[in-house]
Scaffold this active site. Structure first.
Site, short mmCIF file in Angstrom:
data_model
loop_
_atom_site.label_atom_id
_atom_site.label_comp_id
_atom_site.label_asym_id
_atom_site.label_seq_id
_atom_site.Cartn_x
_atom_site.Cartn_y
_atom_site.Cartn_z
N LYS A 83 -10.72 -10.22 -11.37
CA LYS A 83 -11.63 -10.36 -10.25
C LYS A 83 -12.78 -9.35 -10.37
O LYS A 83 -12.60 -8.24 -10.86
CB LYS A 83 -10.86 -10.13 -8.94
CG LYS A 83 -11.69 -10.23 -7.68
CD LYS A 83 -10.82 -9.94 -6.46
CE LYS A 83 -11.65 -9.93 -5.18
NZ LYS A 83 -10.82 -9.61 -3.99
N LYS B 112 -14.87 -4.57 -5.88
CA LYS B 112 -15.80 -3.62 -5.27
C LYS B 112 -15.59 -2.21 -5.76
O LYS B 112 -16.48 -1.38 -5.66
CB LYS B 112 -15.63 -3.64 -3.74
CG LYS B 112 -16.07 -4.92 -3.07
CD LYS B 112 -16.19 -4.78 -1.57
CE LYS B 112 -14.88 -4.49 -0.91
NZ LYS B 112 -15.01 -4.39 0.57
N LYS C 53 0.83 -1.21 0.00
CA LYS C 53 0.00 0.00 0.00
C LYS C 53 0.86 1.26 0.00
O LYS C 53 0.47 2.28 -0.55
CB LYS C 53 -0.95 -0.01 1.20
CG LYS C 53 -2.04 -1.06 1.07
CD LYS C 53 -3.09 -0.94 2.15
CE LYS C 53 -4.22 -1.93 1.92
NZ LYS C 53 -5.28 -1.80 2.94
#
Length: 342
Positions: free
Chosen positions: A207, A210, A125
């Site tokens: 994938k 979201k 990250k």
């Protein structure tokens, strides 16, 4: 890799305690539902379950206050709509139980800097957002350890990317237990053996994420029926005409996986059902299966969101139940370290 199997306990055994925290970021998808969420409601039959909306974890990245509030309420209500019964599970907002933040600070003093700096997720990250490498992001695994250890958790269902965090949690717990005396249960991180992996409808090699926004590749749990049908009608297939799963037919294989998961049948049974079907009819039927599966979830969710007072009552009730357990652990920790208690 060890997995959670829904048939591992018997009626004569004490239920093991499961803790799972879900960040209120993004918008849960049909892939999330098929992969895990459809099974959460039934976990209380086998385990003593606590579910938290991990809103404290959500602020390690920039998020607008309005978005955080809406995401948190949405996820809390959605978990109930998905079958996480507040009467059978403890469901709460993480920030409503101050013990999480308190124990995190205490555990910071039993966590070595080198251990925290080796966390792969922090490194990843940090590389992706170098302008937002904040202390909260670095300390994320210690807060996660506090989440788990507060409730004397036996099992932590996590994705493989989170197993390293559970191992750090175990290291911290062992260090504290060895220094003072047994205080924390030693949790096990397990990758749940749940549903199938679902891919994007527009790119079946990726994938179903979201964060894909309103793109046609992602079906969200709370999508309207007409939007669900539109997305399935536009789903990528191939130049063949056979409804058959194969490595060179990722689009059709993905749609068969979705249909089989929603219809509770095998992929082979789905193939047989559609062996004489063209792609247009097949995609329509998969879309209809998704619409009918998600319809009662969306309706229950909408009813919950219309009654703000009841939603707040359920949040308060869950926080009180979680706080009673957390307080026992936190008081023990303060006492063992040597703090004066009144």
């Amino acid at each position: 890799m060890e997995t959670i199997n829904a048939q591992t306990t018997t009626n004569t055994e004490r239920k093991k305690r499961v803790f799972s925290a879900i960040k209120p970021t993004g918008n849960p998808t049909l892939g999330n539902y098929i992969g895990a969420m459809k099974y959460w409601g039934g976990m209380s039959d086998e385990y003593d379950c606590l579910f938290a909306v991990a809103d404290l974890h959500a602020i390690t990245v920039a998020i607008e206050p309005k978005e955080l509030r809406e995401n948190s309420k949405r996820l809390f209500a959605l978990l109930i709509a998905l079958g996480v019964d507040p009467q059978k599970n403890i469901l709460f907002m993480q920030s409503h139980v101050p013990a999480h933040a308190e124990l995190c600070w205490l555990l910071n003093n039993y966590t070595m800097f080198g251990e925290a700096s080796r966390m792969t997720q922090f490194k990843d990250k940090s590389r992706k957002a170098p302008d937002n490498v904040n202390v909260g992001l670095f300390d994320y695994p210690v807060l996660m350890a506090a989440d788990i250890l507060l409730y004397q958790t036996d099992i932590v269902p996590v994705g493989e990317d989170q197993l390293q965090h559970v191992e750090l949690c175990r290291t911290i717990a062992a260090r504290f237990n060895n220094r003072y005396s047994p205080t924390f249960a030693m949790p096990e991180g397990k990758v749940p053996k749940f549903g199938a992996r679902v891919h994007s409808l527009s790119d079946p090699t990726a994938k179903m994420g979201k964060s894909e926004g309103s793109g046609d590749g992602t079906v969200f749990i709370l999508d309207k029926p007409e939007d669900i049908m539109r997305k399935f009608k536009r789903a990528v297939t191939d130049s063949d005409s056979k409804v058959k799963a194969a490595s060179d037919k990722p689009g059709i294989t993905n749609l068969l996986t979705i249909y089989a998961s929603l219809d509770d049948c095998t992929i082979e049974e789905a193939e047989k059902e559609f062996e004489n079907s063209d792609y247009a009819n097949f995609k329509r039927r998969v879309g209809e299966a998704a619409v009918e599966t998600l319809r009662p979830i969306r309706e229950k969710y909408e009813a919950l969101r219309k009654d703000e007072g009841e939603l707040m009552r359920l949040m308060q009730s869950g926080a009180e139940a979680a706080s009673r357990i957390a307080k026992r652990t936190l008081d023990k920790v303060y006492k063992k370290i040597g703090f004066v208690r009144v």
